[in-house]
Design a protein around this motif. Structure first.
Motif, PDB file in Angstrom:
ATOM      1  N   ARG A   1     -16.597 -31.753  15.653  1.00 31.48           N
ATOM      2  CA  ARG A   1     -17.850 -31.113  15.261  1.00 31.48           C
ATOM      3  C   ARG A   1     -17.806 -29.615  15.572  1.00 31.48           C
ATOM      4  O   ARG A   1     -17.104 -29.159  16.480  1.00 31.48           O
ATOM      5  CB  ARG A   1     -19.017 -31.759  16.006  1.00 31.48           C
ATOM      6  CG  ARG A   1     -19.076 -33.261  15.826  1.00 31.48           C
ATOM      7  CD  ARG A   1     -20.242 -33.850  16.561  1.00 31.48           C
ATOM      8  NE  ARG A   1     -21.460 -33.764  15.781  1.00 31.48           N
ATOM      9  CZ  ARG A   1     -22.646 -34.189  16.201  1.00 31.48           C
ATOM     10  NH1 ARG A   1     -22.766 -34.706  17.405  1.00 31.48           N
ATOM     11  NH2 ARG A   1     -23.705 -34.096  15.439  1.00 31.48           N
ATOM     12  N   ALA A   2     -18.599 -28.854  14.816  1.00 31.01           N
ATOM     13  CA  ALA A   2     -18.638 -27.400  15.005  1.00 31.01           C
ATOM     14  C   ALA A   2     -19.135 -27.027  16.397  1.00 31.01           C
ATOM     15  O   ALA A   2     -18.702 -26.030  16.984  1.00 31.01           O
ATOM     16  CB  ALA A   2     -19.543 -26.778  13.936  1.00 31.01           C
ATOM     17  N   GLU A   3     -20.034 -27.840  16.959  1.00 30.21           N
ATOM     18  CA  GLU A   3     -20.564 -27.579  18.293  1.00 30.21           C
ATOM     19  C   GLU A   3     -19.469 -27.584  19.344  1.00 30.21           C
ATOM     20  O   GLU A   3     -19.520 -26.832  20.323  1.00 30.21           O
ATOM     21  CB  GLU A   3     -21.639 -28.620  18.664  1.00 30.21           C
ATOM     22  CG  GLU A   3     -22.924 -28.487  17.864  1.00 30.21           C
ATOM     23  CD  GLU A   3     -22.885 -29.266  16.560  1.00 30.21           C
ATOM     24  OE1 GLU A   3     -21.763 -29.648  16.133  1.00 30.21           O
ATOM     25  OE2 GLU A   3     -23.950 -29.484  15.965  1.00 30.21           O
ATOM     26  N   ARG A   4     -18.462 -28.458  19.141  1.00 27.24           N
ATOM     27  CA  ARG A   4     -17.355 -28.542  20.086  1.00 27.24           C
ATOM     28  C   ARG A   4     -16.540 -27.247  20.078  1.00 27.24           C
ATOM     29  O   ARG A   4     -16.136 -26.741  21.132  1.00 27.24           O
ATOM     30  CB  ARG A   4     -16.473 -29.753  19.731  1.00 27.24           C
ATOM     31  CG  ARG A   4     -15.163 -29.859  20.505  1.00 27.24           C
ATOM     32  CD  ARG A   4     -15.338 -29.799  21.995  1.00 27.24           C
ATOM     33  NE  ARG A   4     -16.230 -30.835  22.489  1.00 27.24           N
ATOM     34  CZ  ARG A   4     -16.702 -30.874  23.729  1.00 27.24           C
ATOM     35  NH1 ARG A   4     -16.381 -29.918  24.580  1.00 27.24           N
ATOM     36  NH2 ARG A   4     -17.512 -31.845  24.100  1.00 27.24           N
TER      37      ARG A   4
ATOM     38  N   VAL B   1     -17.669 -24.254  19.323  1.00 24.26           N
ATOM     39  CA  VAL B   1     -18.502 -23.222  19.955  1.00 24.26           C
ATOM     40  C   VAL B   1     -18.458 -23.365  21.474  1.00 24.26           C
ATOM     41  O   VAL B   1     -18.294 -22.369  22.208  1.00 24.26           O
ATOM     42  CB  VAL B   1     -19.957 -23.317  19.440  1.00 24.26           C
ATOM     43  CG1 VAL B   1     -20.861 -22.354  20.213  1.00 24.26           C
ATOM     44  CG2 VAL B   1     -20.020 -23.012  17.955  1.00 24.26           C
ATOM     45  N   LYS B   2     -18.597 -24.589  21.950  1.00 26.07           N
ATOM     46  CA  LYS B   2     -18.596 -24.835  23.394  1.00 26.07           C
ATOM     47  C   LYS B   2     -17.247 -24.482  24.015  1.00 26.07           C
ATOM     48  O   LYS B   2     -17.181 -23.876  25.095  1.00 26.07           O
ATOM     49  CB  LYS B   2     -18.930 -26.306  23.672  1.00 26.07           C
ATOM     50  CG  LYS B   2     -19.164 -26.593  25.145  1.00 26.07           C
ATOM     51  CD  LYS B   2     -19.686 -27.989  25.361  1.00 26.07           C
ATOM     52  CE  LYS B   2     -19.978 -28.234  26.836  1.00 26.07           C
ATOM     53  NZ  LYS B   2     -20.513 -29.589  27.079  1.00 26.07           N
TER      54      LYS B   2
ATOM     55  N   ARG C   1     -16.963 -20.691  24.283  1.00 30.34           N
ATOM     56  CA  ARG C   1     -17.749 -20.158  25.400  1.00 30.34           C
ATOM     57  C   ARG C   1     -17.076 -20.443  26.745  1.00 30.34           C
ATOM     58  O   ARG C   1     -17.036 -19.581  27.630  1.00 30.34           O
ATOM     59  CB  ARG C   1     -19.152 -20.766  25.377  1.00 30.34           C
ATOM     60  CG  ARG C   1     -20.033 -20.225  24.257  1.00 30.34           C
ATOM     61  CD  ARG C   1     -21.374 -20.932  24.231  1.00 30.34           C
ATOM     62  NE  ARG C   1     -22.245 -20.395  23.185  1.00 30.34           N
ATOM     63  CZ  ARG C   1     -23.400 -20.939  22.833  1.00 30.34           C
ATOM     64  NH1 ARG C   1     -23.836 -22.040  23.452  1.00 30.34           N
ATOM     65  NH2 ARG C   1     -24.131 -20.389  21.874  1.00 30.34           N
TER      66      ARG C   1
END
Length: 261
Positions: free
Chosen positions: A67-70, A72-73, A76
């Motif tokens: 997933r795209a959230e992974r 991004v995380k 960071r």
């Protein structure tokens, strides 16, 4: 063997009435129900095994969806990790603990910068929830500080080292299936480590605990120990935060939880 000797009959249970002339219909019903239950359980187990096999075969050759959230995380985490390493260079180096060898465990935290991943590979902790033994030296201390948020370590007692060796030790073996052999008796220790003077479980634990002359050779022939998830080691209630950093003598308690003792 006497036919009337019921205790000596090791085959199927022979039904007999309690008194001559009584019916044995009730006992027959109970046995038939038990046989049906056993068959149903075996059939269910076979279905579960087939379903798991089909699921594994389905995953083969399929694309892993991230997933795209992974992304991004991870980005960071990598940025924060790089900042941590810059500030860490300005701090004083920690003093070495008393003890010849350290027990280093990787927690379940994902991500990390390139220096962190390199340090983890050098420590033998490329995957999560693994454990290795390391010499307590300045070189090891530098690697531990680099990968600090992703690992925890400490000086284990001889009893803790012996329990790990006794329950979890696995040898690298090219001739075995999968390239690994689980330690099951002292004969295997003599086979894989006999040339180093290690002949039994106590000898192996002693070398790993004291950091003896054969420590590096023994460590190379052992596979990193697979442990459970540190967050789930406490039982039904999962821990909110990862265990990390120098646990010192408290490493024994952490290992005991993950070993299920």
């Amino acid at each position: 063997m006497d036919e009337n000797d019921v205790g000596g009959n090791l085959g199927k249970v022979k039904l007999q009435p309690r008194r001559p002339g009584e019916s044995i219909k009730v006992a027959e019903t109970v046995l038939k129900r038990r046989d049906r239950n056993l068959k149903a359980a075996a059939h269910r187990q076979d279905q579960v095994a087939r379903a798991r096999k089909a699921k594994k075969e389905y995953k083969k050759g399929k694309l892993t969806i991230v997933r795209a959230e992974r992304f991004v995380k991870n980005s960071r985490t990598r940025t924060m990790d790089e900042k941590r390493l810059k500030t860490q260079q300005k701090k004083k180096k920690p003093k070495l603990q008393k003890g010849a060898a350290l027990c280093v465990v990787r927690n379940g935290r994902l991500g990390g910068s390139r220096p962190v991943k390199k340090a983890l590979r050098e420590l033998g902790l490329a995957k999560r929830h693994l454990m290795t033994f390391q010499l307590n030296s300045e070189e090891t201390s530098k690697k531990l500080e680099i990968a600090k948020p992703f690992i925890f370590w400490g000086v284990p007692s001889f009893k803790a080292v012996f329990n790990i060796v006794h329950k979890k030790a696995v040898f690298r073996d090219k001739q075995a299936e999968g390239g690994q052999t689980v330690l099951s008796d002292n004969v295997l220790i003599e086979k894989h480590l006999g040339d180093l003077g290690v002949l039994c479980t106590e000898d192996l634990a002693h070398v790993l605990h004291t950091g003896g002359k054969a420590f590096q050779e023994v460590n190379q022939r052992l596979v990193p120990v697979a442990l459970g998830n540190t967050k789930q080691a406490s039982g039904m209630v999962h821990d909110q935060y990862f265990v990390w950093g120098d646990k010192k003598r408290g490493i024994d308690a952490e290992l005991k939880k993950m070993m299920g003792d």
